[in-house]
Scaffold this active site. Structure first.
Site, PDB file in Angstrom:
ATOM      1  CE  LYS A  99      40.935  38.801  56.214  1.00  5.32           C
ATOM      2  NZ  LYS A  99      41.217  37.393  56.530  1.00  5.32           N
ATOM      3  CG  ASP A 104      38.277  36.793  54.541  1.00  4.49           C
ATOM      4  OD1 ASP A 104      39.032  36.028  55.140  1.00  4.49           O
ATOM      5  OD2 ASP A 104      37.258  37.272  55.079  1.00  4.49           O
ATOM      6  CB  SER A 148      48.150  31.719  50.858  1.00  2.00           C
ATOM      7  OG  SER A 148      46.858  31.932  50.347  1.00  2.00           O
TER       8      SER A 148
HETATM    9  N1  GLU Z   1      41.378  34.878  54.231  1.00  2.00           N
HETATM   10  C1  GLU Z   1      42.098  33.719  54.654  1.00  2.00           C
HETATM   11  C2  GLU Z   1      42.352  33.782  56.155  1.00  2.00           C
HETATM   12  O1  GLU Z   1      41.559  34.355  56.890  1.00  2.00           O
HETATM   13  C3  GLU Z   1      43.334  33.435  53.811  1.00  2.00           C
HETATM   14  C4  GLU Z   1      44.338  34.526  53.700  1.00  2.00           C
HETATM   15  C5  GLU Z   1      45.435  34.257  52.674  1.00  2.00           C
HETATM   16  O2  GLU Z   1      45.454  33.216  52.066  1.00  2.00           O
HETATM   17  O3  GLU Z   1      46.272  35.157  52.539  1.00  2.00           O
HETATM   18  O4  GLU Z   1      43.299  33.256  56.672  1.00  2.00           O
END
Ligand code: GLU
Length: 451
Positions: A131, A171, A382
């Site tokens: 993240k 995000d 993704s």
């Molecule tokens: N931010 C999204 C999550 O919390 C997606 C992350 C992504 O697609 O890499 O899972």
């Protein structure tokens, strides 16, 4: 012979000594380890080894932070803090979103990187967990400033990411437009057009259905969970918090399933649709949010009920979908929901419910779906985007949706396998999701020689 509580204490001490001021990270780790340790103590033939694997999974591989210097509209240089937490790549390249907001700090990103590792493991796709983000608040900035910030941020991040190394996405505060600015900047910096980010617009290599995936995935999970209780979504009153990508797509899918959407919200308060939101209203909220408009201004224009500075959890409902942000739903909110007859809670945001709120739900027979299972649809698509970029073969929207449904059903079954307790009707998804993800990660760790 050490007992469960001794192991728990060992983990708590480790968190305190290594990460003394990271409360969100402590919360996420304690939540997972309480489930996993229970499982280990009941089933493992080598408890100490399993506890060592858990400790290995708690420690992030690395955390990088950097200064992001960019020019504001007054031609002044502004500085923000940027981060990338590469938590664990046992199952594949690091994968996880980027979050921009004034409340972004290393504790928040470290908890999100840890959660992402477990969530990604549940999808069954080859992705590690990460993240990142910055303490930059796009809500206070012009479009030009947002673009310049995104480009400066990628200028720093680019050296740490790559298609076989780390593949970020969006995000909170980072949507399709911000991804496009960052992708373009990465292209300028490297001279390569690569699948280094996901959540791209399909026009430049993104997957169909990525935008819908997280919100729709939440509803597919809810459908499975209701079915497991012999129930269905049609006719149910649903509270949703937030008004971003996850909330609005969860709302859209709930309407498709003939459920009623009673609320949406922002930090400023909530929109209340006592008779249920309709498709036309949802469409105007979507358009308004796309142009970065606030809920209050739209409510005023349309004459809708808006309760300022309040959360929607006091309303009468059957289901709640907290889809805004971490720790938005506290014990007092959980008490109100239970009192008003809410039977199901599904976390669309990452860790939106506090630990005592979750305990209150579970003690009162509310079915609780944790974020790492419920909102895994976004990162799952993704993962599908990564495969499409690698193979150069693109799927239709219908094909991606089918695949997403299959993955959400698989996640639900994995949770049931480990969360179904003898003589209990209700499935403990919190327990089941943590154990199922731990098993995957633990298998890989063993092969890497973590013994
Ligand atoms: N931010 C999204 C999550 O919390 C997606 C992350 C992504 O697609 O890499 O899972």
């Amino acid at each position: 012979m050490p007992e469960l509580s001794d192991y728990q204490e060992e983990i708590n001490q480790l968190l305190k000594s290594r990460y003394p001021s990271r409360p969100e990270f402590h919360q996420a780790v304690k939540s997972v380890s309480s489930s996993v340790l229970k499982h280990i103590c009941e089933t493992s033939d080598d408890i100490d080894r399993s506890v060592r694997v858990l400790k290995y999974l708690i420690e992030p591989d690395r955390i990088v932070n950097f200064r992001v210097a960019w020019q504001d509209d007054d031609n002044c240089k502004q500085f923000n803090r940027g981060f990338r937490v590469q938590h664990n790549n046992s199952l594949g390249p690091y994968k996880g979103g980027l979050r921009f907001g004034s409340d972004v700090n290393v504790s928040v990103l470290q908890f999100l990187g840890f959660e992402q590792t477990f969530k990604n493991a549940l999808t069954g796709l080859p992705m590690g967990g990460a993240k990142g983000g910055a303490d930059f608040d796009p809500r206070e900035r012009s479009e030009g400033e947002i673009e310049r910030f995104c480009r400066a941020f990628m200028g720093q991040l680019a050296r740490y990411i790559g298609t076989d190394q780390d593949i970020p996405a969006g995000d909170i505060g980072v949507g399709a437009q911000e991804i496009a600015y960052m992708f373009d900047e990465h292209k300028n910096l490297t001279g390569e057009f690569s699948g280094v980010l996901t959540g791209k617009d399909p026009v430049f290599g993104g997957s169909c259905f990525r935008e819908e995936a997280t919100g729709y995935g939440c509803v597919y999970f809810a459908e499975e969970a209701l079915e497991a209780q012999g129930d269905k979504l049609a006719g149910k009153r649903c509270l949703i918090s937030g008004a971003g990508n996850v909330s609005l797509h969860a709302a859209e899918k709930l309407l498709d399933c003939d459920a009623q959407v009673i609320s949406l919200s922002s930090r400023a308060g909530f929109l209340h649709f006592e008779e249920g939101l309709d498709k036309e209203q949802l469409e105007s909220i979507k358009q308004h949010r796309k142009s970065r408009g606030s809920l209050e201004s739209l409510a005023e224009k349309e004459g809708w009920e808006f309760s300022a500075e309040q959360k929607p959890w006091s309303l009468e409902a059957d289901l709640a979908f907290p889809c805004a942000t971490q720790n938005e739903l506290e014990l007092a909110d959980a008490e109100q929901l239970v009192e008003q007859g809410c039977n199901f809670v599904f976390e669309g945001a990452n860790m939106p419910c506090t630990e005592d709120a979750i305990s209150h739900f579970q003690e009162n027979g509310v079915v609780f779906g944790p974020s790492k299972a419920v909102n895994a649809g976004g990162v799952a698509v993704s993962g599908i985007e990564i495969s499409q970029n690698r193979s150069g073969q693109y799927l239709s929207s219908e094909e991606v949706e089918e695949e997403l449904k299959r993955i959400m059903q698989k996640i639900h079954s994995a949770c049931c396998k480990h969360g179904k307790r003898e003589n209990e009707d209700i499935i403990d998804y919190k327990l089941g999701s943590s154990i199922a993800a731990f098993e995957e990660l633990s298998n890989a760790a063993s092969l890497y020689g973590v013994n």
